[in-house]
Design an enzyme around this catalytic site. Structure first.
Site, short mmCIF file in Angstrom:
data_model
loop_
_atom_site.label_atom_id
_atom_site.label_comp_id
_atom_site.label_asym_id
_atom_site.label_seq_id
_atom_site.Cartn_x
_atom_site.Cartn_y
_atom_site.Cartn_z
N GLU A 317 -4.69 -5.72 -2.55
CA GLU A 317 -4.17 -5.09 -1.33
C GLU A 317 -4.76 -5.66 0.02
OE1 GLU A 317 -1.88 -1.50 -2.05
OE2 GLU A 317 -3.83 -1.01 -2.00
N CYS A 401 1.69 5.56 1.81
CA CYS A 401 0.78 5.52 3.05
C CYS A 401 1.58 4.73 4.44
CB CYS A 401 -0.31 4.63 2.60
SG CYS A 401 0.20 2.97 1.84
O1 FUB Z 1 -5.52 4.27 -0.65
C1 FUB Z 1 -4.69 4.66 0.75
C2 FUB Z 1 -3.51 3.75 1.02
O2 FUB Z 1 -2.89 3.49 -0.27
C3 FUB Z 1 -4.25 2.35 1.39
O3 FUB Z 1 -4.74 2.10 2.50
C4 FUB Z 1 -2.94 1.37 0.99
O4 FUB Z 1 -3.51 0.03 0.61
C5 FUB Z 1 -2.54 2.01 -0.37
O5 FUB Z 1 -3.31 1.65 -1.47
ZN ZN Z 2 0.49 1.36 3.43
#
Ligand code: FUB
Ligand code: ZN
Length: 618
Positions: A317, A401
């Protein structure tokens, strides 16, 4: 209209002076003093208030266990925590969004809902101040054992929501929960206490917000201590155990003041840099500022998409190699673009340099806005720049999120328009609004009228209570090469400063008007030559908006074979149907006509293929 060719969109000129680590000399004019009334953002705010929030409320309260987790931890319901360990954060982000939206869209029902949820949250908070439904319900004896588990992250989002609620309503019910939690953190962590590397940053910036809201300096000091824990080998837990993650995944590989290269998870990095900037502004930390400048250069000049999106790789990510910016598989998480807005806003606060607002605006109008449908009901998590037609927004996600981040970002956009100092005002964004602003002892009402981003004409009315001398700094966006300026109808030959603003310094009185006219031609943009993915391709941009080709606009053409060339001409046209109110661009290349639509609006009509980077024949 002949187009202008711009080269190297990923390269922005880096200033030659060093930023000063000092208290922000100017402050943002907060969202509760700014009422947006234009034809671009106001409909987004409406869609947010009526649809996005409804979705978030339904999803957190009815369709998933998120609110029930609080009810269970509060002891008013039986059962264990269900869902992901950081699901509490989505509730807090939705609450922050509801609080912001009360300003432009007062709503008794939503205010009462906040009161109800705050009641549950307060009950779920443990007597010592700890608050996290996952640990409280499922692992009560294992608090603070795995640094990946987002306990500080959830707490940070809670604090941000509580501050927003306090600002929007004046009530202290939620702020009390936040201060109790932060005070508790101070008993567990800090010099001589437990070491802790926050596996997902967020608490740092939140504690500074809490410091600003309460004046309690302990919160600022704790934030600084948490930042300083990074990069010294204190990390423990899943992140550090996983071979392909490791310390760099959460920016724990070097002390923060030594950061130069962007690495790891994109959202975590953005929240970290935002927190570092906030702390540096209060504590005079030149090493932090130098690190932020270095890493900003790396992000913006080697690792950012034309949409302001960042984090090209799905596996972490986050970031991969410099110039590795694939289009179809671009991850570009919506939250990461929101993070770019937060961080660049802080960099501009330090420096009053418009180059940061240029990046912030790019992320806002492209990478962030593509994350939500025009109706406000569907969301992208991943924002590619090319699609075979199989990538669609969704109502919600297991890991939610992005929708909850959109729910707090859209109504907070008023925060990013103005900066106010003792005797100077910065107009950073051009959005129709009315605002109440204080510059030192001077109170003024200010309003903007504009059809931006579709048109570059802006009228700013300035009404001080009594005549007063101050400087108005108007940002000349990076994309704008020529502009006209007049005050009360008299043309001015104002020069752009090396920080990207024109400054009008005079004694202002009621009824004064500035007219700014930013020339907004169609631009055909080439990528940096090292972005091999885009070799032989061009993108189309006008003003801050990046355009794309959607199959639905060129049904009778072989979509995979379309191209523009050096003789292509471009004209703008008013969109209709679902895109009514927006601008499209029609290109003519020989006998072939193509219609480009705003990238953020893609996949709001008939699904189909899409591309931002289009083949280009010299
Ligand atoms: O881990 C919390 C949030 O969920 C992260 O900021 C996103 O990338 C997703 O993994
Ligand atoms: Zn997000």
């Amino acid at each position: 209209m002949k187009f202008r060719t711009l080269l190297l969109i990923v390269v922005f000129i880096v200033g030659t002076y060093a930023l000063q680590a000092q208290k922000y000399a100017v402050k943002p004019v907060p969202f509760n003093k700014v009422k947006i009334n234009d034809n671009f953002w106001a409909p987004r705010l409406e869609a947010h208030a009526h649809t996005t929030l409804e979705t978030c409320i339904t999803q957190t309260q009815d369709s998933t266990e998120r609110i029930n987790n609080f009810a269970k931890a509060a002891g008013v319901m039986e059962g264990k925590h269900e869902g992901i360990y950081f699901d509490d954060s989505d509730v807090y982000k939705a609450m922050e969004g509801i609080a912001y939206s009360l300003i432009n869209n007062p709503n008794k029902k939503n205010e009462a809902l906040l009161d109800k949820w705050i009641g549950l949250i307060a009950k779920a908070q443990q007597p010592d101040g700890y608050l996290n439904t996952f640990y409280t319900l499922n692992h009560p004896t294992e608090r603070w054992t795995d640094m990946e588990k987002h306990e500080m992250y959830c707490g940070g989002h809670m604090i941000e929501a509580a501050v927003a609620h306090h600002k929007a309503t004046g009530k202290t019910s939620f702020l009390d929960v936040a201060t109790k939690f932060a005070d508790y953190l101070g008993t567990e962590f800090g010099p001589g206490k437990k070491h802790w590397v926050a596996g997902h940053e967020e608490i740092e910036l939140a504690l500074v917000k809490l410091y600003h809201e309460t004046g309690n300096k302990n919160y600022l000091d704790l934030s600084y201590w948490i930042l300083e824990e990074r990069g010294h080998g204190h990390g423990r837990g899943e992140i550090w155990d996983k071979q392909h993650w490791g310390a760099a995944y959460c920016q724990d590989d070097v002390p923060v003041s030594e950061i130069s290269e962007i690495k790891g998870h994109a959202v975590r990095a953005m929240y970290l840099f935002t927190g570092m900037a906030d702390v540096a502004a209060e504590k005079d930390l030149p090493d932090y500022v130098a690190a932020l400048e270095r890493v900003w250069d790396d992000v913006v000049n080697r690792n950012m998409y034309i949409t302001g999106g960042i984090g090209s790789s799905g596996s972490n990510e986050g970031f991969s190699e410099d110039y590795d910016l694939p289009n179809k598989t671009a991850y570009c998480e919506t939250c990461a673009s929101i993070g770019m807005v937060l961080w660049n806003n802080r960099m501009n606060l330090f420096s009053n340099d418009a180059k940061y607002v240029n990046v912030m605006e790019r992320a806002m109008y492209n990478g962030v806005l593509s994350g939500v449908s025009l109706d406000g009901d569907l969301f992208y998590y991943v924002n590619p720049l090319e699609s075979d037609g199989d990538h669609h927004r969704q109502r919600w996600f297991g890991c939610a999120c992005c929708p909850s981040n959109i729910s707090r970002f859209v109504p907070s956009v008023g925060n990013y328009i103005y900066l106010a100092g003792e005797n100077e005002l910065f107009v950073n964004l051009y959005i129709g609004n009315t605002a109440e602003i204080e510059l030192g002892a001077t109170k003024l009402e200010l309003s903007q009228k504009t059809a931006y981003p579709w048109d570059g004409e802006i009228e700013v009315s300035i009404d001080p209570e009594t005549p007063a001398e101050f400087a108005v700094n108007l940002r000349i966006p990076g994309w704008c090469k020529t502009f006209g300026l007049s005050v009360n109808g008299s043309e001015m030959t104002a020069k752009q400063s090396d920080k990207g603003y024109v400054v009008v310094n005079r004694k202002w009185k009621k009824g004064d008007k500035i007219s700014l006219n930013l020339d907004m031609p169609v631009e055909v943009v080439a990528a940096h030559p090292k972005v091999t993915e885009n070799t032989g391709k061009r993108a189309v941009q006008r003003g801050p908006v990046v355009f794309c080709l959607e199959q639905t606009d060129q049904k009778s053409i072989d979509f995979d074979a379309v191209a523009i060339n050096s003789d292509s001409t471009f004209k703008i046209k008013k969109a209709s149907g679902k895109l009514k109110g927006m601008t499209q661009i029609e290109s003519t290349s020989g006998t072939e006509k193509l219609i480009f639509s705003p990238y953020f609006s893609w996949n709001n009509r008939e699904p189909g293929k899409m591309k931002v980077w289009v083949n280009y024949n010299e």
